[in-house]
Design an enzyme around this catalytic site. Sequence first.
Site, PDB file in Angstrom:
ATOM      1  N   ASP A   1       0.817  -1.200   0.000  1.00 17.50           N
ATOM      2  CA  ASP A   1       0.000   0.000   0.000  1.00 17.50           C
ATOM      3  C   ASP A   1       0.860   1.263   0.000  1.00 17.50           C
ATOM      4  OD1 ASP A   1      -2.584   1.421   0.393  1.00 17.50           O
ATOM      5  OD2 ASP A   1      -1.692   1.955   2.318  1.00 17.50           O
TER       6      ASP A   1
ATOM      7  N   ALA B   1      -1.736  -6.296   7.021  1.00 12.45           N
ATOM      8  CA  ALA B   1      -0.465  -5.614   7.264  1.00 12.45           C
ATOM      9  C   ALA B   1      -0.497  -4.198   6.696  1.00 12.45           C
ATOM     10  CB  ALA B   1       0.685  -6.402   6.642  1.00 12.45           C
TER      11      ALA B   1
ATOM     12  N   PHE C   1       1.786  -2.289   5.673  1.00 10.87           N
ATOM     13  CA  PHE C   1       2.693  -2.068   4.551  1.00 10.87           C
ATOM     14  C   PHE C   1       2.368  -2.983   3.366  1.00 10.87           C
ATOM     15  CE2 PHE C   1       4.498  -4.825   7.780  1.00 10.87           C
ATOM     16  CZ  PHE C   1       4.761  -5.987   7.078  1.00 10.87           C
ATOM     17  N   GLU C   2       1.257  -3.735   3.475  1.00  5.81           N
ATOM     18  CA  GLU C   2       0.829  -4.569   2.346  1.00  5.81           C
ATOM     19  C   GLU C   2      -0.537  -4.089   1.859  1.00  5.81           C
ATOM     20  OE1 GLU C   2       2.262  -8.766   2.310  1.00  5.81           O
ATOM     21  OE2 GLU C   2       2.722  -8.373   4.421  1.00  5.81           O
ATOM     22  N   MET C   3      -1.613  -4.793   2.152  1.00  2.00           N
ATOM     23  CA  MET C   3      -2.916  -4.360   1.647  1.00  2.00           C
ATOM     24  C   MET C   3      -3.610  -3.377   2.583  1.00  2.00           C
ATOM     25  SD  MET C   3      -3.997  -8.041  -0.016  1.00  2.00           S
ATOM     26  CE  MET C   3      -5.450  -7.510  -0.920  1.00  2.00           C
TER      27      MET C   3
END
Length: 365
Positions: free
Chosen positions: A116, A158, A160-162
Site C-alpha cells: 500500500d 499488514a 505495509f501490504e494491503m
Amino acid sequence: MKKAIEVGIIVVAGILVYVVITLLPLFFQRELKTFENDNELRMAALRSFSSMPKTYDEIIKLTNTNPNNPLTKEKISLGKKLFNDKNLSQNRDISCSTCHVLKDGGADNLPTAVGDAFQENPFHLNTPTVLNSSLYFRQFWNGRVKNVEEQASGPIQASFEMNMSKEEIVKRVNENKNYIKDFKSQNLEVSFENVTNAIAAYERTLVTRGAFDDYLDGDDSAINEKAKKGLGIFITRGCKGCHAGLTIGSQSIQKFPLHSWWNEWLDIEFVANKDFFLPEIIIKDNSFPFENTGGFKGLNNEQKFKVPSLRNVVRTAPYFHNGEIKELKEAVRIMGKYQLGQIFTQEEIEEIVEFLKTLDGKIIE
C-alpha cells in the site's frame, strides 16, 4: 623499526589466516557418486523426492487437508475472484495477485515486496511463491504460521501490504452483489474468516508439475543429460538433505548459514594509536554471505528460516530472504559453500541449475 616489524607480522598473519579459512572447503569435498544409468539415478532420486499428481482431482485430494476449510468448486471459484480483486486493498490498487504473479513463478521478481502507498516491506523481505504453498509444513520466511488459511489473513491486514481491517474487508465484499450471491449460494456469511478461507481454497489448487515429475514417473527423455548430472550432484553432495519431498523443500526450518565462519567480508583498517599506527582487523557483519538489507534474521532472530521449495525456482529471482542475490548460479554457489561446506565448480553449478530448470512446472488445471 621494531614496531614496523610487529605491524607487518600482524598484517601477514591476518591475511594468512583469512586465506586458509577461505580455502578450507577445498579440502573437505564430498566424493561425487556417479550413476550408471537412468534406473539407478531414478531410484536414488525416489528415496528423497516424489512426483506431483497428474490430474486436478488428484490435486484436490492431496491438498484438501484442512477440516476447517473443506474444498468445493464453488469456494475455489470465489477464492480466485477474491485473490485477483484490487478492491480488497486500502487504495483499491493491489491484490494478492499483484505480489503473487502466477506466470512469474507465483512471486513478483522484486528484491522486496511493495504494498500500500508503495511501501516496501520494513524487513526488506522477498515475496515467497504462492505456488505449491499449501503443501508446505509452515508459511512465511520464519515459519510463523502453519497453513495458507492463516497466511492469507496476514498480508491483507499488514499496514505495509494491503492495509485493511477485518471490518473493511467485509464492507468491501458486501459492495459487490456477485460476491453476496456467491457466499449465499454456499450458505456462508460474509465474514473475514470466510473471505480468507476462500482465498486459501484457491491457493490450495495452485500446484505445479514439471519435467522432473515425468522423469520420476519413468520417462528417461523428460530431462536432458546435463540435468541428470545436476540431479546426481544434488543428491550426492547433500542438497537433498533439506530440499526433498514432494515440494523439494519447505518441510523444515534450518539455520542459515551453517558455515558462517568462512567469511568473505574481511577489512583491515589502520587505527591511530598514541604510540604508533597499529592495524586493526575489522570483520564486517558476517551473519550472511551477502549484505543483510533489512536486518531480518529469521525465527526468534536466530538465523533460522523455512527452507524454500525449489519448484519453479528459475522464475522466482531474486533469491534469499531479502532478495539480495540476483542470479540463480550465485545462489547455488552460496548454498554449496555456506550450507554444505562444498566448493562447486562452475561446471557443477551449471549442471545443478540445469536440473533446477526441470522443476519448473505448469499449474495443473
